[in-house]
Enzyme design. Structure first.
Site, short mmCIF file in Angstrom:
data_model
loop_
_atom_site.label_atom_id
_atom_site.label_comp_id
_atom_site.label_asym_id
_atom_site.label_seq_id
_atom_site.Cartn_x
_atom_site.Cartn_y
_atom_site.Cartn_z
N TYR B 137 -19.14 65.87 -98.70
CA TYR B 137 -18.14 65.10 -99.44
C TYR B 137 -18.76 63.73 -99.72
O TYR B 137 -18.94 62.93 -98.81
CB TYR B 137 -16.92 64.97 -98.53
CG TYR B 137 -15.65 64.42 -99.13
CD1 TYR B 137 -15.55 63.96 -100.44
CD2 TYR B 137 -14.49 64.37 -98.35
CE1 TYR B 137 -14.34 63.48 -100.94
CE2 TYR B 137 -13.28 63.89 -98.85
CZ TYR B 137 -13.23 63.44 -100.15
OH TYR B 137 -12.03 62.96 -100.64
N LYS B 165 -18.85 68.17 -102.77
CA LYS B 165 -17.69 67.65 -103.48
C LYS B 165 -18.03 66.20 -103.79
O LYS B 165 -18.13 65.37 -102.90
CB LYS B 165 -16.44 67.76 -102.60
CG LYS B 165 -15.16 67.55 -103.40
CD LYS B 165 -14.49 66.27 -103.02
CE LYS B 165 -13.44 65.90 -104.05
NZ LYS B 165 -12.60 64.78 -103.64
#
Lengths: 310, 310, 310, 310
Positions: B137, B165
């Protein structure tokens, strides 16, 4: 033990680990004894130097319980309640006070992007739920905001905060809080502490109540002497002691910056020094920090030798 | 349900709260239904939009359990394991996977100052302990480091990471990962997802596998259409849909910046919109965020009306 | 006049402007007289407080020529040579030394993104072309890099730099230079100056040679007294004088942050104070700075009155 | 030549230097011919890639005069007027327009800390004094503020700005300007240009008018093809060409980050490539940039060979 106003030398304790990464309680208690024998005035557990950011909740609890059981009543124990936002910090406050902490030390929110008004809300909500005094922890290098001086003074005047632990390195801003606290009629018993190892003498000279030096793990006697010299008004003696400690502080930079972050180097060096001095069993730092190499550890030893600590 | 490669529209779910700050499970499940009915391809819980930074461990667990019980098997459930460092993240990974998450989403360390080598160590140690795939992330606005593209590719090649992500807003860097993944023989099944609400069409056009739009809570049908148009190669249609969503996205700025941070405004607006649309019962955000004023909520309503969502 | 080692109080002179934005030479010379009469030990023109960033080359030249013609020989005149990189700085060095400056003050490169090795190259190349001593100007808030202490010491030892003007606010780093300079056999005549108005006493106590306070435009007598008390070893007297100056310094914040930047507020307040004290004819600041409102100017007057300066 | 709306491929020209650091006019003119022959639509001199921050005023003037004399009338010539604040920028505007520039490109103030209101004042004052259109240059990596989209649109609507050259890397913010300009009745002829070499296709797809790629010095034919493919609606062809250029762009990272800054590496690599391609006589970069090593230059050659440019 109730503490109304932490003052003097309050080292942020390193958290000794076993080779498999668990809290090494016997080493931790030896560290407490090492500090107490030097005459420190309080203990700060679960701060940044304690690798609080790396300890699981179970490990944090074990640290506070162990230190309180060992030294509670003799020395005030301040405990960090380091987490991102209000609800999570409240849980840590409950845990560390259940474990016996005399005060909690709380940063501004992080990860989340907050407004000064939200920082104030945070402290108000945490303090409302805390059974013990709340000390604000200003550490921009970790949380990426500077605690505004006027917010600190407002919260002090409202009885929300009982103190400030300043690790910002900004002595001018620190002074504004020190004099603001002193000159404000409505503020009493508020404690202003510096986390700056290298200018503790200057901070005390401008009116700080105490110092919270990471290097105090390694040389607590030095900081206790420094504090005493400052309080005695011996500016030259204090400056000489401070400069000796500044030279010793060079050990935090032994780690190769091409290989590790500055935190790994500093905490690795503190732990290596405690290991070399025979205080703790194992110098391991928590994951994912890169450990010092044997050469780097050897350089830590040279700093200790130069300071007469080996 | 096993997910090898998350793709398509995977909204980061808001976490509805009751007026007293607890997780509002019925509202949460209505939100899941709202998203599922729109045709999303997965659910991401405990991300930044989910206020993961504000949820206690108990609340986090409840969110994952509730969503998995309700939608597991029909839709893959990715769960954030957001904390400062490796040992703490490992505990969250254990908790959310025990609760049924199909994959975990993990940031670089924060609060601690880390070196790229330590970021890599972090992901290796977390992945070694995770029973499900680990998605990196990248969210510099929260953790204050940018995940280096070469580190992501190295970890992808070594099978440590199953996806990325990207919430960095840096499409050029994102592209380097997209093409790096595609052109690397040793990387298969790696999923590259963008968190950018406003350039989802561009991200898909350069090869992203999917989008994780916070605004997808409010208008999941829009993002599902956008995804479909992109996959159909209808660049003009995609651009029109994207621009409609960009206009709607203006709602994140209704909050007065003199009174609150950008996060409070954005999450407050998403929740207000969900409340106005009848999906959740209460638009409350977690402490210490400042709530939107009635006027600001009214402006959210105008954005919804303009987008035909009321 | 040759200066080997600037020391004492060396205010960074404001640059008075006429209502149409030209340098107001008579006001500038009255400011010089105001400072000289207070007993300052040197003059620093074309620094940040001088709005050097806002002055054209012709205006810069006029400032140096005017001040040198008026005060040269009585007081050393240091002049900023503020520009982005080596070739441009060299041109400014040539201009200000042709105009009679006794030393030049030079920042690290800015706009360009430089490596510490390039900062060192920059100073070496500038010094090689300068007929007068070069003082390094550490001002991260403007140039967005911190001058590394080890680079400063290396350049001092090699005779490249004659001094450091530190406006970083980082007293711990400043101390490392102060003690490094003092303890290094090969460094002589190097001057370490602080630009911190609020901790000048602390900087002098740890060994600074002098202070370069922007507030010294407004109250030069105060800083001259402070310097004298520090040199006399009267720590308590120095602290009291410093705290009086700290209170006065509050005037830099009169400008509404919703309407202007911190620089506009601070420089606007210095100039308003000089105007109210009758030293300069017009308080105008250069474009595109937003001027103080009448109310804000009135608040400057209150600070002056409280300090007994009206 | 009057330009109402710059569009297409407008490379920011490198500034070739002689071995002693002076502008190498014959090489510069060969570079112009190299670009013109490839079919570029305009020339941008004195931008960041041109080392404007490193050129003296005399060198800047020489660059503009030489390029205008050589190519003026055939291609529009945009010239940077890069300096810290309004009065200094005004002088550069006067100089480059006297030398024949068709438009000026101006950043937000830097070194000074400015408020958005002051950025707007800056552009209004500069435009009021400029005989040619003013293009805003958004380059946060250099000036350390992001040009706010609403300020750009306000200034566009008021006829202050004629265009935007965006080097922020933030495509979402760029899109807000692109669509804001398009949808605003009162804005006509405003040009929105991207400086992002790696996502030029995406920028054109969302509506950019043109690209200003530093890499366009090295491979102008590539960017001209890319622009043509985008305008023809050939998304796949554009993507393939863009990816080829992305691979070539890897040459900007040949410089060792332990030895030099990213700017030295990138500009050094562009110049090395132009030298290897036979366009310029000498690859020297300006002081204090660290030059590439022979090994690093060899790696530049490999990138060129891989791209079929040798």
């Amino acid at each position: 033990m109730t503490i109304t106003q932490p003052a003097g030398v309050i080292p942020p304790l390193c958290t000794p680990l076993t080779p498999d990464g668990e809290v090494d309680v016997p080493s931790l208690l030896r560290l407490v004894d090492h500090l107490a024998a030097a005459g420190v005035h309080g203990l700060f557990v679960l701060g940044s130097t304690s690798e609080a950011a790396y300890l699981t909740d179970a490990q944090r609890r074990l640290v506070v319980e162990s230190v309180v059981r060992h030294a509670g009543g003799q020395l005030p124990v301040l405990a960090g309640a380091i987490d991102m936002t209000t609800p999570r910090v409240r849980d840590h406050v409950a845990a560390v006070t259940a474990a016996g902490a005399d005060a909690v030390v709380v940063t501004a929110p992080f990860y989340a992007r907050t407004h000064p008004a939200e920082i104030a809300r945070h402290y108000r909500a945490v303090a409302a739920a805390s059974p013990v005094p709340v000390v604000a922890y200003d550490i921009p290098v970790a949380v990426h905001t500077k605690l505004p001086g006027d917010v600190v003074l407002e919260l002090a005047a409202d009885g929300v905060l009982a103190g400030l632990k300043d690790s910002s390195g900004d002595l001018a801003a620190f002074r504004q809080v020190v004099t603001g606290v002193r000159d404000h009629q409505g503020i009493t018993g508020f404690s202003v502490l510096t986390g700056s190892e290298l200018i503790a003498d200057a901070a005390l000279a401008i009116g700080a109540d105490g110092v919270v030096p990471g290097l105090g793990n390694v040389d607590p006697h030095g900081y206790v002497r420094l504090d005493r010299l400052c309080r005695a008004g011996d500016a030259e003696g204090a400056r000489a002691e401070q400069e000796r400690l500044c030279a010793l502080f060079g050990l935090v930079s032994v780690g190769d910056p091409a290989r590790m972050g500055p935190g790994s180097s500093a905490i690795g060096a503190f732990k290596a020094a405690l290991h070399l001095r025979g205080v703790i069993d194992c110098p391991l730092t928590a994951e994912p920090q890169v450990p010092l190499s044997p050469d780097e550890v050897e350089r830590v030893g040279k700093y200790l030798a130069a300071a007469g600590l080996l």
